[in-house]
Design a protein around this motif. Structure first.
Motif, PDB file in Angstrom:
ATOM      1  N   LEU A 245       0.828  -1.202   0.000  1.00 47.65           N
ATOM      2  CA  LEU A 245       0.000   0.000   0.000  1.00 47.65           C
ATOM      3  C   LEU A 245       0.863   1.253   0.000  1.00 47.65           C
ATOM      4  O   LEU A 245       0.496   2.280  -0.570  1.00 47.65           O
ATOM      5  N   ASP A 246       2.036   1.158   0.635  1.00 49.71           N
ATOM      6  CA  ASP A 246       2.898   2.335   0.816  1.00 49.71           C
ATOM      7  C   ASP A 246       4.316   1.841   1.088  1.00 49.71           C
ATOM      8  O   ASP A 246       4.560   1.149   2.080  1.00 49.71           O
ATOM      9  N   LYS A 247       5.250   2.202   0.231  1.00 47.11           N
ATOM     10  CA  LYS A 247       6.622   1.723   0.375  1.00 47.11           C
ATOM     11  C   LYS A 247       7.305   2.238   1.640  1.00 47.11           C
ATOM     12  O   LYS A 247       8.320   1.684   2.071  1.00 47.11           O
ATOM     13  N   SER A 248       6.760   3.289   2.241  1.00 46.35           N
ATOM     14  CA  SER A 248       7.382   3.867   3.435  1.00 46.35           C
ATOM     15  C   SER A 248       6.912   3.207   4.727  1.00 46.35           C
ATOM     16  O   SER A 248       7.392   3.545   5.815  1.00 46.35           O
ATOM     17  N   LEU A 249       5.978   2.253   4.658  1.00 45.94           N
ATOM     18  CA  LEU A 249       5.509   1.566   5.857  1.00 45.94           C
ATOM     19  C   LEU A 249       6.641   0.764   6.484  1.00 45.94           C
ATOM     20  O   LEU A 249       7.539   0.283   5.779  1.00 45.94           O
ATOM     21  N   PRO A 250       6.631   0.578   7.805  1.00 42.70           N
ATOM     22  CA  PRO A 250       7.658  -0.255   8.439  1.00 42.70           C
ATOM     23  C   PRO A 250       7.423  -1.724   8.101  1.00 42.70           C
ATOM     24  O   PRO A 250       6.292  -2.163   7.932  1.00 42.70           O
ATOM     25  N   GLY A 251       8.506  -2.470   7.995  1.00 42.47           N
ATOM     26  CA  GLY A 251       8.395  -3.882   7.651  1.00 42.47           C
ATOM     27  C   GLY A 251       9.449  -4.275   6.636  1.00 42.47           C
ATOM     28  O   GLY A 251      10.022  -3.424   5.945  1.00 42.47           O
ATOM     29  N   PRO A 252       9.710  -5.580   6.503  1.00 38.31           N
ATOM     30  CA  PRO A 252      10.853  -6.042   5.715  1.00 38.31           C
ATOM     31  C   PRO A 252      10.685  -5.970   4.203  1.00 38.31           C
ATOM     32  O   PRO A 252      11.681  -5.946   3.482  1.00 38.31           O
ATOM     33  N   ASP A 253       9.436  -5.950   3.697  1.00 41.76           N
ATOM     34  CA  ASP A 253       9.226  -6.134   2.255  1.00 41.76           C
ATOM     35  C   ASP A 253       8.696  -4.911   1.519  1.00 41.76           C
ATOM     36  O   ASP A 253       8.635  -4.906   0.285  1.00 41.76           O
ATOM     37  N   HIS A 254       8.277  -3.879   2.249  1.00 44.21           N
ATOM     38  CA  HIS A 254       7.582  -2.759   1.600  1.00 44.21           C
ATOM     39  C   HIS A 254       8.445  -2.051   0.557  1.00 44.21           C
ATOM     40  O   HIS A 254       7.989  -1.760  -0.549  1.00 44.21           O
ATOM     41  N   GLN A 255       9.681  -1.766   0.922  1.00 46.19           N
ATOM     42  CA  GLN A 255      10.521  -0.951   0.049  1.00 46.19           C
ATOM     43  C   GLN A 255      10.794  -1.636  -1.289  1.00 46.19           C
ATOM     44  O   GLN A 255      10.925  -0.984  -2.324  1.00 46.19           O
ATOM     45  N   ALA A 256      10.865  -2.980  -1.280  1.00 42.29           N
ATOM     46  CA  ALA A 256      11.155  -3.731  -2.507  1.00 42.29           C
ATOM     47  C   ALA A 256       9.880  -4.139  -3.251  1.00 42.29           C
ATOM     48  O   ALA A 256       9.944  -4.901  -4.204  1.00 42.29           O
ATOM     49  N   SER A 257       8.737  -3.628  -2.815  1.00 42.79           N
ATOM     50  CA  SER A 257       7.451  -3.999  -3.421  1.00 42.79           C
ATOM     51  C   SER A 257       6.959  -2.907  -4.360  1.00 42.79           C
ATOM     52  O   SER A 257       7.419  -1.763  -4.318  1.00 42.79           O
ATOM     53  N   LEU A 258       5.997  -3.265  -5.195  1.00 40.76           N
ATOM     54  CA  LEU A 258       5.365  -2.299  -6.092  1.00 40.76           C
ATOM     55  C   LEU A 258       4.340  -1.463  -5.340  1.00 40.76           C
ATOM     56  O   LEU A 258       3.625  -1.984  -4.473  1.00 40.76           O
ATOM     57  N   SER A 259       4.248  -0.207  -5.676  1.00 45.22           N
ATOM     58  CA  SER A 259       3.158   0.634  -5.163  1.00 45.22           C
ATOM     59  C   SER A 259       1.870   0.244  -5.882  1.00 45.22           C
ATOM     60  O   SER A 259       1.911  -0.451  -6.910  1.00 45.22           O
ATOM     61  N   PRO A 260       0.707   0.676  -5.395  1.00 48.51           N
ATOM     62  CA  PRO A 260      -0.546   0.380  -6.119  1.00 48.51           C
ATOM     63  C   PRO A 260      -0.511   0.845  -7.567  1.00 48.51           C
ATOM     64  O   PRO A 260      -0.983   0.135  -8.466  1.00 48.51           O
ATOM     65  N   GLU A 261       0.039   2.017  -7.812  1.00 46.71           N
ATOM     66  CA  GLU A 261       0.111   2.526  -9.196  1.00 46.71           C
ATOM     67  C   GLU A 261       1.049   1.677 -10.037  1.00 46.71           C
ATOM     68  O   GLU A 261       0.760   1.394 -11.203  1.00 46.71           O
ATOM     69  N   GLU A 262       2.170   1.264  -9.448  1.00 48.58           N
ATOM     70  CA  GLU A 262       3.117   0.416 -10.177  1.00 48.58           C
ATOM     71  C   GLU A 262       2.517  -0.958 -10.466  1.00 48.58           C
ATOM     72  O   GLU A 262       2.777  -1.545 -11.526  1.00 48.58           O
ATOM     73  N   LEU A 263       1.727  -1.485  -9.526  1.00 47.36           N
ATOM     74  CA  LEU A 263       1.088  -2.785  -9.760  1.00 47.36           C
ATOM     75  C   LEU A 263       0.144  -2.715 -10.957  1.00 47.36           C
ATOM     76  O   LEU A 263       0.102  -3.631 -11.788  1.00 47.36           O
ATOM     77  N   LYS A 264      -0.603  -1.620 -11.059  1.00 46.80           N
ATOM     78  CA  LYS A 264      -1.482  -1.441 -12.229  1.00 46.80           C
ATOM     79  C   LYS A 264      -0.681  -1.462 -13.520  1.00 46.80           C
ATOM     80  O   LYS A 264      -1.032  -2.143 -14.486  1.00 46.80           O
ATOM     81  N   GLU A 265       0.414  -0.695 -13.541  1.00 47.06           N
ATOM     82  CA  GLU A 265       1.246  -0.627 -14.742  1.00 47.06           C
ATOM     83  C   GLU A 265       1.910  -1.974 -15.013  1.00 47.06           C
ATOM     84  O   GLU A 265       2.093  -2.368 -16.174  1.00 47.06           O
ATOM     85  N   PHE A 266       2.262  -2.685 -13.963  1.00 47.37           N
ATOM     86  CA  PHE A 266       2.837  -4.029 -14.071  1.00 47.37           C
ATOM     87  C   PHE A 266       1.893  -4.952 -14.835  1.00 47.37           C
ATOM     88  O   PHE A 266       2.292  -5.643 -15.779  1.00 47.37           O
ATOM     89  N   VAL A 267       0.626  -4.958 -14.433  1.00 46.31           N
ATOM     90  CA  VAL A 267      -0.369  -5.804 -15.102  1.00 46.31           C
ATOM     91  C   VAL A 267      -0.559  -5.355 -16.549  1.00 46.31           C
ATOM     92  O   VAL A 267      -0.635  -6.183 -17.462  1.00 46.31           O
ATOM     93  N   VAL A 268      -0.623  -4.044 -16.763  1.00 51.32           N
ATOM     94  CA  VAL A 268      -0.785  -3.514 -18.122  1.00 51.32           C
ATOM     95  C   VAL A 268       0.349  -3.988 -19.023  1.00 51.32           C
ATOM     96  O   VAL A 268       0.113  -4.453 -20.156  1.00 51.32           O
TER      97      VAL A 268
END
Length: 351
Positions: A245-268
């Motif tokens: 949901l937000d790359k700035s959230l605390p946790g081990p995987d957020h920073q290396a994950s896609l943002s919601p907008e990037e996920l949309k573009e990923f699927v496209v």
């Protein structure tokens, strides 16, 4: 000849995984809910909005998964003051089997397939009666033979990642699963966060196809939208990618994950590659038909040819004629025949 023979087509939810089918896209929520169901529901919504086929979570009992004093993996470590153990970190990221049941019901309501990766034998057993459409096995359990045996016994498709492994270990895992379950998707994976482009090894995808006669996919840990569209072009039929949901959230995987907008573009982008890949049958395309007529060549007389004279490579030539006449592809059938009439230089050949 491969010693393995897995199914060439399988179904996960309402979608097929097979050659010629649209790429099956798994939006990997993982532990990016940070142990909060409110965030987990939001992750489902993001995956639905992006158009993914499935959204996947992780189920584990920390005490069954890891010893208490194990340090975090390098990619999990925060700043220098971070003294939290991997056990402590994971404990805060747990969801329960009941949470999974609730998320599955929510996914059904939203029209997206719910998947889970179990990380310990207790969690695996809990999933037995959840009614999953497939079971994802992490690279961390590729060498866990007892775990693989139990997972295979579920009788549902097994999606198996192969990060951090040798060829012999992949073969041992497949040999463990095949006697009881031939529904397997084998994923090439480089388990580094992020995975360096020079160590992605996309060529392994086709090697898996050739060596094991198995459906193949790619588990993507590259930066951003990254490698996945290329993996589809290389033959992957299923793709999974972490999102948040937000790359700035605390946790081990957020920073290396896609943002919601990037996920949309990923699927496209993956759907664009699907379209470009076509059906694998070489044929004249609709957009080529007029060009074919204008540009391909037919047989004409290169000099005067008298009636009864033999057609030869000296008196025939191939030229563009706008589609009229006999295609030069038939020249071998024309050579050696006798002209039925006179032909002037440049005149279309007609037999």
């Amino acid at each position: 000849m491969s010693a393995f023979k897995f199914c060439s087509e399988l179904k996960i939810g309402q979608s097929k995984v097979a050659q010629g089918q649209p790429t099956y896209i798994i939006a990997e929520a993982g532990v990016n809910h940070n142990g909060k169901m409110e965030l987990a529901y939001q992750l489902v919504d993001v995956a639905v909005d992006a158009g993914a086929n499935a959204v996947k979570f992780q189920l584990f009992h920390t005490e069954e998964l890891i010893l208490q004093d194990v340090e975090k993996a390098p990619y999990q470590q925060g700043d220098a003051a971070d003294e939290e153990s991997q056990y402590q970190m994971l404990k805060g990221l747990e969801i329960s089997i009941e949470n999974c049941r609730e998320l599955k019901a929510y996914c059904e309501k939203k029209g997206i397939t719910f998947l889970v990766t179990p990380f310990d034998i207790v969690s695996l057993a809990e999933l037995k009666n959840l009614g999953l459409d497939a079971l994802k096995i992490s690279s961390t359990d590729l060498t866990n033979t007892m775990f693989l045996q139990q997972a295979a016994s579920f009788g549902i498709p097994v999606i198996l990642s192969t990060g951090m492994s040798e060829k012999s270990e992949v073969e041992r895992a497949l040999a463990t699963i095949q006697p009881v379950n031939n529904q397997v998707v084998l994923l090439q994976c480089t388990s580094s966060y992020p995975a360096p482009e020079s160590q992605i090894q996309l060529s392994v995808i086709n090697r898996y196809k050739q060596d094991y006669q198995v459906l193949v996919g790619y588990s993507d840990h590259s930066v951003g939208i990254g490698v996945s569209p290329y993996a589809v072009a290389a033959g992957a039929m299923l793709i999974e990618k972490h999102f948040t949901l937000d790359k700035s959230l605390p946790g081990p995987d957020h920073q290396a994950s896609l943002s919601p907008e990037e996920l949309k573009e990923f699927v496209v982008q993956i759907r664009q590659v699907d379209m470009m890949m076509g059906d694998g049958i070489k044929a004249v395309q609709l957009c080529e038909e007029q060009n074919r007529k204008a540009l391909q060549k037919s047989l004409v007389a290169s000099c005067f040819i008298g009636r009864g004279e033999l057609f030869t490579s000296e008196n025939l030539v191939a030229k563009r004629t706008g589609g009229a006449g006999i295609s030069s592809v038939h020249s071998s059938q024309i050579l050696g025949l006798r002209a039925s009439t006179d032909f002037a230089p440049g005149e279309l050949i007609d037999v």
